[in-house]
Design a protein around this motif. Structure first.
Motif, PDB file in Angstrom:
ATOM      1  N   LEU A  33       0.823  -1.203   0.000  1.00 47.21           N
ATOM      2  CA  LEU A  33       0.000   0.000   0.000  1.00 47.21           C
ATOM      3  C   LEU A  33       0.860   1.257   0.000  1.00 47.21           C
ATOM      4  CD1 LEU A  33      -2.791  -1.090   2.502  1.00 47.21           C
ATOM      5  CD2 LEU A  33      -2.960  -0.915   0.018  1.00 47.21           C
ATOM      6  N   ALA A  34       1.971   1.224   0.720  1.00 49.21           N
ATOM      7  CA  ALA A  34       2.841   2.391   0.803  1.00 49.21           C
ATOM      8  C   ALA A  34       3.467   2.726  -0.552  1.00 49.21           C
ATOM      9  CB  ALA A  34       3.933   2.156   1.844  1.00 49.21           C
ATOM     10  N   VAL A  35       3.886   1.729  -1.304  1.00 47.44           N
ATOM     11  CA  VAL A  35       4.530   2.007  -2.589  1.00 47.44           C
ATOM     12  C   VAL A  35       3.523   2.373  -3.675  1.00 47.44           C
ATOM     13  CG1 VAL A  35       6.533   0.567  -2.076  1.00 47.44           C
ATOM     14  CG2 VAL A  35       4.615  -0.415  -3.318  1.00 47.44           C
ATOM     15  N   ASP A  36       2.228   2.188  -3.406  1.00 44.20           N
ATOM     16  CA  ASP A  36       1.198   2.572  -4.363  1.00 44.20           C
ATOM     17  C   ASP A  36       0.636   3.965  -4.101  1.00 44.20           C
ATOM     18  OD1 ASP A  36       1.237   0.327  -5.979  1.00 44.20           O
ATOM     19  OD2 ASP A  36      -0.046  -0.778  -4.619  1.00 44.20           O
ATOM     20  N   THR A  37       1.203   4.672  -3.159  1.00 44.47           N
ATOM     21  CA  THR A  37       0.762   6.026  -2.860  1.00 44.47           C
ATOM     22  C   THR A  37       1.023   6.905  -4.073  1.00 44.47           C
ATOM     23  OG1 THR A  37       1.272   5.677  -0.561  1.00 44.47           O
ATOM     24  CG2 THR A  37       1.119   7.948  -1.267  1.00 44.47           C
ATOM     25  N   PRO A  38       0.130   7.765  -4.481  1.00 46.81           N
ATOM     26  CA  PRO A  38      -1.088   8.216  -3.839  1.00 46.81           C
ATOM     27  C   PRO A  38      -2.337   7.452  -4.269  1.00 46.81           C
ATOM     28  CG  PRO A  38      -0.676   9.619  -5.701  1.00 46.81           C
ATOM     29  CD  PRO A  38       0.442   8.593  -5.643  1.00 46.81           C
ATOM     30  N   PHE A  39      -2.197   6.344  -4.955  1.00 48.63           N
ATOM     31  CA  PHE A  39      -3.361   5.581  -5.421  1.00 48.63           C
ATOM     32  C   PHE A  39      -3.895   4.704  -4.297  1.00 48.63           C
ATOM     33  CE2 PHE A  39      -0.500   6.245  -9.057  1.00 48.63           C
ATOM     34  CZ  PHE A  39      -1.311   7.068  -9.792  1.00 48.63           C
ATOM     35  N   GLN A  40      -5.198   4.773  -4.042  1.00 48.21           N
ATOM     36  CA  GLN A  40      -5.786   4.068  -2.915  1.00 48.21           C
ATOM     37  C   GLN A  40      -5.909   2.564  -3.125  1.00 48.21           C
ATOM     38  OE1 GLN A  40      -9.470   6.139  -2.404  1.00 48.21           O
ATOM     39  NE2 GLN A  40      -8.634   7.385  -0.769  1.00 48.21           N
ATOM     40  N   THR A  42      -4.229   0.134  -5.030  1.00 48.43           N
ATOM     41  CA  THR A  42      -3.086  -0.486  -5.689  1.00 48.43           C
ATOM     42  C   THR A  42      -3.084  -0.260  -7.205  1.00 48.43           C
ATOM     43  OG1 THR A  42      -4.224  -2.630  -5.881  1.00 48.43           O
ATOM     44  CG2 THR A  42      -2.834  -2.273  -3.937  1.00 48.43           C
ATOM     45  N   LYS A  43      -3.301   0.990  -7.573  1.00 48.39           N
ATOM     46  CA  LYS A  43      -3.228   1.477  -8.955  1.00 48.39           C
ATOM     47  C   LYS A  43      -4.284   0.860  -9.876  1.00 48.39           C
ATOM     48  CE  LYS A  43       1.598   2.601  -8.461  1.00 48.39           C
ATOM     49  NZ  LYS A  43       2.946   2.449  -8.899  1.00 48.39           N
ATOM     50  N   GLN A  44      -5.295   0.197  -9.306  1.00 50.31           N
ATOM     51  CA  GLN A  44      -6.359  -0.333 -10.139  1.00 50.31           C
ATOM     52  C   GLN A  44      -7.389   0.741 -10.452  1.00 50.31           C
ATOM     53  OE1 GLN A  44      -7.967  -3.772  -8.203  1.00 50.31           O
ATOM     54  NE2 GLN A  44      -6.012  -4.814  -8.157  1.00 50.31           N
ATOM     55  N   VAL A  45      -7.573   1.689  -9.535  1.00 49.93           N
ATOM     56  CA  VAL A  45      -8.507   2.790  -9.733  1.00 49.93           C
ATOM     57  C   VAL A  45      -7.716   4.075  -9.590  1.00 49.93           C
ATOM     58  CG1 VAL A  45     -10.647   3.862  -8.962  1.00 49.93           C
ATOM     59  CG2 VAL A  45     -10.335   1.396  -8.713  1.00 49.93           C
ATOM     60  N   ALA A  46      -7.115   4.513 -10.663  1.00 51.20           N
ATOM     61  CA  ALA A  46      -6.264   5.714 -10.593  1.00 51.20           C
ATOM     62  C   ALA A  46      -7.067   6.963 -10.872  1.00 51.20           C
ATOM     63  CB  ALA A  46      -5.133   5.580 -11.598  1.00 51.20           C
TER      64      ALA A  46
END
Length: 46
Positions: A33-40, A42-46
């Motif tokens: 989750l931390a490396v996918d910031t700022p996407f809530q 996991t980059k599936q809904v950007a």
């Protein structure tokens, strides 16, 4: 992972294989989750 306790001595036996194709590399949910910031999500809904 899989209910096995971490044992440094056992891990050090495989130090040369870390990151190669023989390992199932992973990291915890918190880090994912931390490396996918700022996407809530996991980059599936950007």
């Amino acid at each position: 992972m899989n209910g096995f306790p971490d044992n440094v001595n056992d891990m050090m036996k495989h130090i040369d294989h870390l990151g190669d194709d023989s390992m199932d590399n992973h990291f915890s949910v918190g880090w994912s989750l931390a490396v996918d910031t700022p996407f809530q999500w996991t980059k599936q809904v950007a």
